[in-house]
Design a protein around this motif. Sequence first.
Motif, mmCIF file in Angstrom:
data_model
loop_
_atom_site.group_PDB
_atom_site.id
_atom_site.type_symbol
_atom_site.label_atom_id
_atom_site.label_comp_id
_atom_site.label_asym_id
_atom_site.label_seq_id
_atom_site.Cartn_x
_atom_site.Cartn_y
_atom_site.Cartn_z
ATOM 1 N N LYS A 153 0.829 -1.215 0.000
ATOM 2 C CA LYS A 153 0.000 0.000 0.000
ATOM 3 C C LYS A 153 0.861 1.262 0.000
ATOM 4 O O LYS A 153 0.394 2.344 -0.380
ATOM 5 C CB LYS A 153 -0.942 0.000 1.206
ATOM 6 C CG LYS A 153 -0.268 0.101 2.567
ATOM 7 C CD LYS A 153 -1.282 0.080 3.699
ATOM 8 C CE LYS A 153 -0.628 0.110 5.068
ATOM 9 N NZ LYS A 153 0.153 1.316 5.329
ATOM 10 N N ASP A 154 2.134 1.120 0.398
ATOM 11 C CA ASP A 154 3.031 2.270 0.456
ATOM 12 C C ASP A 154 3.996 2.322 -0.723
ATOM 13 O O ASP A 154 4.868 3.201 -0.775
ATOM 14 C CB ASP A 154 3.828 2.235 1.766
ATOM 15 C CG ASP A 154 2.940 2.389 2.989
ATOM 16 O OD1 ASP A 154 1.954 3.150 2.901
ATOM 17 O OD2 ASP A 154 3.224 1.733 4.013
ATOM 18 N N ILE A 155 3.880 1.374 -1.667
ATOM 19 C CA ILE A 155 4.759 1.378 -2.834
ATOM 20 C C ILE A 155 4.210 2.365 -3.857
ATOM 21 O O ILE A 155 3.067 2.228 -4.319
ATOM 22 C CB ILE A 155 4.903 -0.040 -3.419
ATOM 23 C CG1 ILE A 155 5.726 -0.895 -2.443
ATOM 24 C CG2 ILE A 155 5.552 -0.004 -4.804
ATOM 25 C CD1 ILE A 155 5.932 -2.319 -2.889
ATOM 26 N N ALA A 156 5.015 3.340 -4.211
ATOM 27 C CA ALA A 156 4.540 4.445 -5.049
ATOM 28 C C ALA A 156 4.188 3.988 -6.461
ATOM 29 O O ALA A 156 3.179 4.418 -7.029
ATOM 30 C CB ALA A 156 5.603 5.546 -5.105
ATOM 31 N N PRO A 193 3.846 0.430 -8.381
ATOM 32 C CA PRO A 193 3.943 -1.035 -8.422
ATOM 33 C C PRO A 193 4.351 -1.573 -9.785
ATOM 34 O O PRO A 193 4.704 -2.751 -9.898
ATOM 35 C CB PRO A 193 2.524 -1.480 -8.058
ATOM 36 C CG PRO A 193 1.648 -0.349 -8.454
ATOM 37 C CD PRO A 193 2.460 0.887 -8.202
ATOM 38 N N ILE A 194 4.330 -0.731 -10.790
ATOM 39 C CA ILE A 194 4.696 -1.169 -12.137
ATOM 40 C C ILE A 194 6.213 -1.278 -12.263
ATOM 41 O O ILE A 194 6.748 -2.262 -12.778
ATOM 42 C CB ILE A 194 4.141 -0.199 -13.194
ATOM 43 C CG1 ILE A 194 2.624 -0.116 -13.082
ATOM 44 C CG2 ILE A 194 4.561 -0.627 -14.600
ATOM 45 C CD1 ILE A 194 2.022 1.043 -13.850
ATOM 46 N N THR A 195 6.937 -0.272 -11.787
ATOM 47 C CA THR A 195 8.395 -0.247 -11.944
ATOM 48 C C THR A 195 9.132 -0.758 -10.708
ATOM 49 O O THR A 195 10.349 -0.928 -10.751
ATOM 50 C CB THR A 195 8.864 1.183 -12.241
ATOM 51 O OG1 THR A 195 8.479 2.042 -11.145
ATOM 52 C CG2 THR A 195 8.235 1.697 -13.528
ATOM 53 N N GLU A 196 8.448 -0.996 -9.632
ATOM 54 C CA GLU A 196 9.066 -1.464 -8.392
ATOM 55 C C GLU A 196 9.812 -2.784 -8.624
ATOM 56 O O GLU A 196 9.276 -3.732 -9.208
ATOM 57 C CB GLU A 196 7.989 -1.658 -7.325
ATOM 58 C CG GLU A 196 8.456 -2.314 -6.051
ATOM 59 C CD GLU A 196 9.451 -1.449 -5.287
ATOM 60 O OE1 GLU A 196 10.356 -2.025 -4.663
ATOM 61 O OE2 GLU A 196 9.300 -0.204 -5.304
ATOM 62 N N THR A 197 11.066 -2.871 -8.146
ATOM 63 C CA THR A 197 11.836 -4.112 -8.275
ATOM 64 C C THR A 197 11.793 -4.962 -7.015
ATOM 65 O O THR A 197 12.254 -6.109 -7.025
ATOM 66 C CB THR A 197 13.306 -3.810 -8.631
ATOM 67 O OG1 THR A 197 13.885 -3.015 -7.592
ATOM 68 C CG2 THR A 197 13.394 -3.097 -9.973
ATOM 69 N N ASN A 198 11.294 -4.410 -5.924
ATOM 70 C CA ASN A 198 11.037 -5.168 -4.700
ATOM 71 C C ASN A 198 12.272 -5.957 -4.230
ATOM 72 O O ASN A 198 12.238 -7.177 -4.090
ATOM 73 C CB ASN A 198 9.873 -6.142 -4.957
ATOM 74 C CG ASN A 198 9.224 -6.631 -3.683
ATOM 75 O OD1 ASN A 198 9.238 -5.961 -2.654
ATOM 76 N ND2 ASN A 198 8.645 -7.816 -3.747
ATOM 77 N N PRO A 199 13.373 -5.271 -3.940
ATOM 78 C CA PRO A 199 14.624 -5.966 -3.602
ATOM 79 C C PRO A 199 14.582 -6.748 -2.289
ATOM 80 O O PRO A 199 15.378 -7.667 -2.105
ATOM 81 C CB PRO A 199 15.651 -4.835 -3.543
ATOM 82 C CG PRO A 199 14.835 -3.609 -3.246
ATOM 83 C CD PRO A 199 13.537 -3.802 -3.943
ATOM 84 N N ASP A 200 13.697 -6.393 -1.389
ATOM 85 C CA ASP A 200 13.573 -7.107 -0.108
ATOM 86 C C ASP A 200 12.165 -7.681 0.016
ATOM 87 O O ASP A 200 11.355 -7.205 0.816
ATOM 88 C CB ASP A 200 13.876 -6.170 1.065
ATOM 89 C CG ASP A 200 15.284 -5.625 1.003
ATOM 90 O OD1 ASP A 200 16.222 -6.438 0.921
ATOM 91 O OD2 ASP A 200 15.432 -4.384 1.028
ATOM 92 N N PRO A 201 11.846 -8.695 -0.772
ATOM 93 C CA PRO A 201 10.461 -9.165 -0.849
ATOM 94 C C PRO A 201 9.991 -9.823 0.445
ATOM 95 O O PRO A 201 10.708 -10.606 1.065
ATOM 96 C CB PRO A 201 10.501 -10.182 -1.993
ATOM 97 C CG PRO A 201 11.915 -10.672 -2.013
ATOM 98 C CD PRO A 201 12.743 -9.487 -1.646
ATOM 99 N N ILE A 202 8.761 -9.498 0.821
ATOM 100 C CA ILE A 202 8.098 -10.126 1.967
ATOM 101 C C ILE A 202 6.984 -11.002 1.409
ATOM 102 O O ILE A 202 6.015 -10.507 0.834
ATOM 103 C CB ILE A 202 7.514 -9.068 2.929
ATOM 104 C CG1 ILE A 202 8.615 -8.129 3.438
ATOM 105 C CG2 ILE A 202 6.793 -9.756 4.088
ATOM 106 C CD1 ILE A 202 9.717 -8.827 4.200
#
Length: 567
Positions: free
Chosen positions: A188-191, A193-202
């Motif tokens: 919900k806080d990811i600005a 979600p299209i370009t996010e690479t999510n380096p520390d995935p939960i």
Amino acid sequence: MSSTLSRPRRLGLAAAALLSLTSLALSGCAGGGGASNDAGGGADNTSITVFNGATGTIAENFNPFSSTALQPTLGVIFEPLFWYNAASDDPPTPLLAESFEWNDDGTQLTIKTRDGVKWSDGEPFTAKDVAFTFNLVNETPELNTTGLAATAEATDDTTAVLTFEENSFMQEPSVLGNRGIVPEHIWKDIADPITETNPDPIGTGPFKVKDFTAQSYLLEKNDLYWEEGKPAINEVRYISLDTADAATGALLAGEVDWMSSFLPGLEKILADNEGLSYVNTPALTASIFTCSSEKLGCKGPQTDPAVRQAIYQGIDREQLNALAGGGFAATASPTLVIPDRDADWIADPENTETPANANVEEARKVLEDAGWVEGSDGIREKDGERLSLGIQTVSGYSDFISLNDAMSQQLREVGIELKPTAITYNEWVNNLNIGEYQLTLESIGLQPSNNPYYAYEKWYNSANTTPVGESALNNNTARYTNPKVDEALSVARSTNDEAVQKEQYGIIQEEIVRDMPYIPIYVNSMLTEFNTDRATGWPTNEDPYALPATWKSWDNGIVLKNITPTE
């Protein structure tokens, strides 16, 4: 590697390199891999190394919505609600959900989620995460790769309700089995979600990211995983190598524990290496794609269904398997259903299997009846047009190149000249999508579930094709149009009654077996090799509890949580 379905292409391995242990190209194994570090270790420090086809620099991306996410993102780190086993026709296996139920008209899907699941950061997983995930997809068109048209609501902590705009029974596998659920408290806080690479995935999966480099990345056991006692393996390292030959050498040297590659001389390799085993799970139908519709701009003799039928009858599949398939290919069906797995969906038993050997007389008769007469050099012609066809494949696809060479010789007996061309991958993909080809080699298979609807919808629906020159987006690239097929698909998608669906598939099968826009050759081998010195419990031919290919998302998580350290 194909952008449509046949991602596990042949890697063009040199047979000599496979049988030599003196020229191992192991420099690409950054850090030596987890396997070599733990040889001889016990269950407390067990690690395995996976090569899933990655070469060159690895780009860090664990965004489960991204089409370029690293392969273990889906299934190993993030999980779907249910898991569909492409290696069998079993019902879907509950993962983050325990049950689901449709309303009568297929516009509402109620999902009961699993209680007691935690995200890898310790936060509780609830139905609110499910609703958030599907609403995010619905609200962000760039993330909506499955055509989902639904809104979601969590009515309590273990109930999520998806509401669709129209009957959506046939979206079930995409919703339940092909969407990684993400934590609302993170996303919900990811600005963007299209370009996010999510380096520390939960995630909720059996493993989480421990370390990342451009040459390899390490996953470690998720101690909060919801399934008791799993996983038994502590670490999994995914590596990138410079060449396919390096991967083979690494396997033989015990530096890779799991890989999926076609290895010439595999039986000898295994006989000389007791710690190695393999499984063959054919699921992709290697086929000749034809640009079939003259109305949509296709040009050439292949637009005549008689020519396509003659090719179907004129190839010797038994010989092709021996020459190009290593003897590992399985028999295909002209219906494009996998006979060994899904024969119950085939309406006419006579269409269960393709012919093993060429029927030259029948092929010649089909051509003669259609007005194709034999020329002075044996190649047929009609109305001044020579029966000469170009067939494309990708440079380096060694098995497909062998297929083209062999089929060129076989089809001359029928009076068809086949002219193979090997081109770059990018050129091949472009030509396939825009229809700039007469014939091309590609594979069909691995849809969201084993129900034939998904293959027929993708490859035969006229709504999924375009005129030559416009991209068909890796769907109906044969430019096939048939109102009877379109109508049968419409009926099939409006119901979850399998008896009604099978009746409609019978209509489709009658049409496509006659028209043959995609000419099946065989179900290509899907060889996967294992090192059993460090881990056991891999899928086998007798127990294909998951599709074991290292490139297969979702199934990787099933395999990795079920293997155990070798005692």
